[in-house]
Structure formats: structure tokens, C-alpha cells
Design a protein around this motif. Structure first.
Motif, PDB file in Angstrom:
ATOM      1  N   PHE A  24     -33.211 -15.221  49.438  1.00  0.00           N
ATOM      2  CA  PHE A  24     -33.322 -16.165  50.542  1.00  0.00           C
ATOM      3  C   PHE A  24     -33.169 -17.598  50.051  1.00  0.00           C
ATOM      4  N   ALA A  77     -22.590 -23.975  58.635  1.00  0.00           N
ATOM      5  CA  ALA A  77     -23.326 -22.720  58.421  1.00  0.00           C
ATOM      6  C   ALA A  77     -24.715 -22.769  59.036  1.00  0.00           C
ATOM      7  N   SER A  78     -25.358 -23.932  58.983  1.00  0.00           N
ATOM      8  CA  SER A  78     -26.721 -24.014  59.508  1.00  0.00           C
ATOM      9  C   SER A  78     -26.763 -23.749  61.006  1.00  0.00           C
ATOM     10  N   ASP A 115     -27.841 -15.086  56.974  1.00  0.00           N
ATOM     11  CA  ASP A 115     -27.322 -16.221  56.220  1.00  0.00           C
ATOM     12  C   ASP A 115     -25.984 -15.889  55.568  1.00  0.00           C
ATOM     13  N   GLN A 123     -32.971 -12.005  57.614  1.00  0.00           N
ATOM     14  CA  GLN A 123     -32.633 -13.402  57.339  1.00  0.00           C
ATOM     15  C   GLN A 123     -31.525 -13.486  56.296  1.00  0.00           C
ATOM     16  N   SER A 144     -26.809 -19.810  61.365  1.00  0.00           N
ATOM     17  CA  SER A 144     -27.842 -18.991  60.731  1.00  0.00           C
ATOM     18  C   SER A 144     -28.928 -18.624  61.730  1.00  0.00           C
ATOM     19  N   LEU A 148     -29.520 -18.370  49.248  1.00  0.00           N
ATOM     20  CA  LEU A 148     -28.699 -18.479  50.451  1.00  0.00           C
ATOM     21  C   LEU A 148     -29.007 -19.756  51.219  1.00  0.00           C
ATOM     22  N   GLN A 149     -30.265 -20.186  51.223  1.00  0.00           N
ATOM     23  CA  GLN A 149     -30.590 -21.432  51.908  1.00  0.00           C
ATOM     24  C   GLN A 149     -29.861 -22.615  51.287  1.00  0.00           C
ATOM     25  N   GLU A 172     -26.952 -22.381  49.795  1.00  0.00           N
ATOM     26  CA  GLU A 172     -25.551 -22.234  50.193  1.00  0.00           C
ATOM     27  C   GLU A 172     -25.352 -22.656  51.644  1.00  0.00           C
ATOM     28  N   VAL A 173     -26.310 -22.326  52.506  1.00  0.00           N
ATOM     29  CA  VAL A 173     -26.220 -22.740  53.907  1.00  0.00           C
ATOM     30  C   VAL A 173     -26.192 -24.265  53.999  1.00  0.00           C
ATOM     31  N   ALA A 204     -23.456 -16.166  58.265  1.00  0.00           N
ATOM     32  CA  ALA A 204     -23.258 -17.562  58.674  1.00  0.00           C
ATOM     33  C   ALA A 204     -22.399 -18.316  57.675  1.00  0.00           C
ATOM     34  N   ILE A 205     -22.689 -18.142  56.392  1.00  0.00           N
ATOM     35  CA  ILE A 205     -21.906 -18.823  55.354  1.00  0.00           C
ATOM     36  C   ILE A 205     -20.460 -18.348  55.375  1.00  0.00           C
TER      37      ILE A 205
END
Length: 484
Positions: A60, A73-74, A101, A97, A77, A63-64, A66-67, A104-105
Motif C-alpha cells: 500500500f 491517478a489520485s 491503486d 485498496q 483511486s 502504491l500510494q 506511485e499514485v 488507477a495508476i
């Protein structure tokens, strides 16, 4: 009407809490995003899938970052649309989650494209006692609150499996009743050769207890959870595979049931192990694969691993699966895309897949069994109420009898049971009985049984119209049909 104060099922309630399934061609992309959040990887080239075991917190965090570094991307997500607050909602679990993510990315970087990923879902045979507050790997701690008329002895500890209330609530078909000599019951003669000679039927289930009537009619492939005959089983769960095998051979006594044990002593497995076993058996020369278990998803979507497995088996192999025993669970709400439908509305996977023959149950008069789903994805029905078949020995732990009632039949017990699992077994055996090696395939037999008629679709036909399940009539021998 469901109690609206109860929590809502989410995907995590039927999934491994730290595992992700990824298409192998997208594995590198996903691993690069997750980084050190991947603890181990197991790939299967036959499925074209890999199973990732995650450290959810590390994954997580990676990935946060990367977001945050990926424009747009945000907004895609899950964090951009948190779950509804209040007692009728639950927090997004870590794997949901992580998957959100990743998508989303990927979508933000690649014009909407997302990798093929899914969850390692749980499967259970209908009526198993694998749901409970004592099993962290089962369906989540919310299950006990969502299942009415249950008690602690139904959910774990020394009394697990002895309470009929739990199996009736979750499984619909109830618990097995052991049979004894007399009282309108006499064990059948030993099985003779006949229909099904030379035909192999795959059975993914709880394993088989060695039983004299089954001798020469089955073989076990790589038992996943150890040999079932290492000791007298506790609880009714281990008898499920033995009961199912007996019904298959009641229709096709000359066939060989090829057993792969994918469900543990609590009747629980997962889609990764099941999918690998489906492909293995589906490429091994079997004509039919019997799947008398169910997988449910909170969003109603088909599990990735099961979809891929059915796609990858040999042409000509027929997959027959139980429709589930959950039709009566109308009081359990908060499932489905709208979070307003009942558990009874959920499709059962893999039965609901288009390439699988989904089997519902009827009683001896042909009336739908109350536990059997009445949904458009159910293809056929067969008898599934008060059937009799081979079973496990004395200390089975099921209700309705005392241990001394069947001590004389320790090595060759028989039982009476109900459920779509067993209607499925009869249909699998019926198909196997019609197969002629190198002459008539299982798919030919199914086409003849269903005898589809062309339908002219016109503007006057309702778009919601669907064909009801077609009844099939296996040969129910005197010993297999229960007497009430």
C-alpha cells in the motif's frame, strides 16, 4: 427484511486477506508497482496466472507513492471515493485498496488500460461449516451476525458440525443422516461394470473415504491435504466427497472417478488451488469434471482464476457445477452491487459461468427444492432431496443418530443427504454413462440431453425472457432414492 444495523459484505469477506492473482503477461508491470510489497510469487503456465502473496502495508505504501507521482491517478483511486460511513458500511480492506491503486495508476498512465488482476477467493461446498467466527481464513467475522438462527456450537470448537441450525441456515440441504440396516434400508450389492466403461470423471471435493462399494471405481491424484483414510474423520464435511462419488458411480458404474482433494476438513478451499486442479484434470483425459462447491463474490463478478481455468481445459470436457444451496437466505441483506439484495440473489461460481453446466435440485415429484436457486444461470435440474449414497464411518459427528446405531457398518456406512451438490453428481454420472470413448464425447451427450430448439427472437419478445432450467432424469436406483 435484513437488519440494517448489520455490516455489509465486501469483497474481502470471501477472499484471502493478503493475496492477489495476476495474468502472467502483466506480472512484471504489477511487481514493479508493488516493489517490496510482494513476499512471494507462484506462477502456473497452464492458467497463465500468478499468485502473489503480499505484505499489504508495504504494498500500500509503495502504491500510494506511485499514485501521488502519476497525474490523474489520485482521482481514480479508491481513496477518491471512500466507502459510505455508518454502521451499514465497512472500511475498504488492504487488498481491495492495493488492487484499486494498481488499476488507477495503470489507467492514468495508459489511456484507461488496466492489468488483469483478481483476488484469491474462497470456495466451500454448499452446507459446509467453514463459516465461523473462529476461522480467520473463512468468510470474515461478520458472518455469524449475518446468518440467522445460529449458535456457537455451529461455528467452531468441540461442537463444530453438530448443530443442524448452522448447516440449514447456510447450506439449505441440511446435515447427512446415517442409515442402518432395517427400517426400509438394505445396503446395495457390490457395484458391477456397466455404463461409463472406460470413461474418467474428475471430482474436485473433500476427498474419498475408502468404501467397499466404491472399490475399483476411483483413484486419487496428489491429495492436497493428506489422505482422508489416515483416521476416522470428525464432522460431516469429509463425507461430502465420498457421498458425491457414490452418486456419480450409481449412474455410470463402469466409470473411474479421478479425485483431487481441493477442500480441507472444513469444506473450504480457494480459487487458486481449485483453478490449478481444474486445468490439470481438464487436460488429463477426463470427460466430465464435477464441481460440487460454490464461490460467492460481494459484487457478483466471476472470480478470475475460475474463469481462466474453464477457458483452458480441453475441448470436449464438460464441467458440471452445483448451483448452491443458498436460495432460502432471503433475510441476509447487504450483498450485490447495490448492497440491497439478499444472499439468495448472488450467483454461485463457477456454476454461473456460460461454459459450465449449472445444476439445481428438485424433489422426487419434480418440485424445486426450497434451497435451490431459481435464477437464469441455472441450466438444468435433477433430483437432490433425500438421496442416499456412500459415506464415512462411525465418528462422523453429524446429528440425527447415536454412534452405536451404525457400529456394525463401520467400514461401509451409508447416509441420506440433500443438496445441489448431489443433484450435480447425478448429472455428471448421467453424462458419463452416455460417453463412448472415441465415438461420442461428453459434449455430444449434453447436446443430446438438452436438445436445444432454435428460438426466433422478435421485437415482441421481452428482453428479460429466459428459458427455465431443463429437468434431467438420471436413473435413481432403489438404494439412492430416499424413502420417507
Amino acid at each position: 427484511m435484513a437488519d440494517q444495523s448489520l455490516p455489509v459484505f465486501r469483497d474481502a469477506d470471501w477472499s484471502a486477506p493478503d493475496e492477489l492473482i495476476v495474468a502472467t503477461e502483466h506480472l512484471g508491470f504489477v511487481r514493479d508497482l508493488i516493489g517490496d510489497g510482494v513476499e512471494s510469487t507462484e506462477a502456473d503456465h497452464r492458467l497463465g496466472l500468478a499468485r502473489l502473496v503480499l505484505n499489504p502495508a508495504t504494498a500500500f505504501a509503495s502504491l500510494q507513492a506511485e499514485v501521488a507521482a502519476t497525474p490523474g491517478a489520485s482521482n481514480l483511486s479508491l481513496a477518491a471515493s471512500p466507502p459510505q460511513s455508518g454502521s451499514a458500511a465497512t472500511a475498504v480492506d488492504s487488498v481491495t485498496q492495493v488492487a484499486g491503486d494498481i488499476r488507477a495508476i495503470a489507467a492514468a498512465r495508459n489511456g484507461g488500460w488496466v492489468p488483469t488482476i483478481g483476488r484469491n477467493r474462497y470456495v466451500v461446498f454448499p452446507g459446509s461449516d467453514a463459516v465461523g467466527v473462529t476461522r480467520e481464513t473463512s468468510f470474515g467475522v461478520q458472518v455469524k451476525a449475518l446468518l440467522p438462527n445460529t449458535n456457537e456450537t455451529s461455528f467452531g470448537g468441540p461442537g463444530r458440525g453438530v448443530g443442524a441450525a448452522r448447516e440449514t441456515s447456510f447450506g439449505g440441504g441440511g446435515v447427512p443422516m446415517l442409515l442402518t440396516d432395517g427400517q426400509d434400508w438394505a445396503p446395495p450389492r457390490f457395484r458391477a461394470t456397466g455404463p461409463g466403461a472406460g470413461v474418467r470423471v474428475g471430482l474436485l471435493d473433500t476427498g474419498i473415504w475408502p468404501h467397499p462399494w466404491l472399490d475399483g471405481g476411483w483413484e486419487e491424484v496428489m491429495p492436497t491435504f493428506g489422505a482422508l483414510g489416515d483416521g476416522i474423520p470428525a464432522g460431516s464435511v469429509p463425507g461430502h466427497g465420498t457421498f458425491t462419488a457414490g452418486l456419480i458411480l450409481s449412474q455410470a458404474p463402469g466409470a473411474t472417478v479421478v479425485v483431487r482433494r481441493v477442500l480441507d476438513g472444513d469444506g473450504q478451499g480457494n480459487t487458486w488451488d481449485v483453478a490449478r486442479a481444474i486445468v490439470e484434470l481438464g487436460q488429463s483425459g477426463v470427460s466430465v469434471i464435477n464441481l460440487s462447491f460454490a464461490c460467492y463474490t460481494a459484487d457478483g463478478a466471476a472470480p478470475l482464476a475460475l474463469v481462466r481455468a474453464v477457458q483452458r481445459i480441453d475441448r470436449g470436457v464438460v464441467v458440471v457445477a452445483a448451483a448452491g444451496n443458498h436460495n432460502a437466505m432471503t433475510a441476509v441483506g447487504g450483498v450485490g452491487p447495490a448492497k440491497a439484495s439478499s444472499f439468495a440473489d448472488l450467483p454461485s461460481w463457477p456454476a454461473a459461468l456460460g461454459d459450465v453446466l449449472a445444476v439445481g435440485a428438485v424433489d422426487r415429484e419434480g418440485r424445486p427444492a426450497p434451497f435451490s436457486p431459481d435464477r437464469p444461470w441455472v441450466d438444468v435440474t435433477a433430483p437432490g432431496v433425500d438421496l442416499r449414497s456412500t459415506y464415512v464411518p462411525t465418528h462422523c459427528g453429524c446429528s440425527g443418530h447415536a454412534p452405536h446405531d451404525h457400529a456394525a457398518q463401520l467400514s461401509a456406512p451409508w447416509a441420506e443427504w440433500s443438496g445441489t451438490s448431489f443433484a450435480t453428481a447425478l448429472v455428471s454420472g448421467l453424462i458419463a454413462s452416455g460417453v463412448r470413448p472415441n465415438q461420442r464425447s461428453a459434449t455430444d451427450v449434453v447436446a443430446a440431453l438438452l436438445n436445444p430448439q432454435p428460438v426466433l427472437i422478435t421485437g415482441g419478445v421481452s428482453a428479460n425472457a429466459w428459458n427455465p432450467p431443463r429437468p434431467l432424469y438420471p436413473r435413481i436406483t432403489g438404494w439412492a432414492r430416499g424413502v420417507r
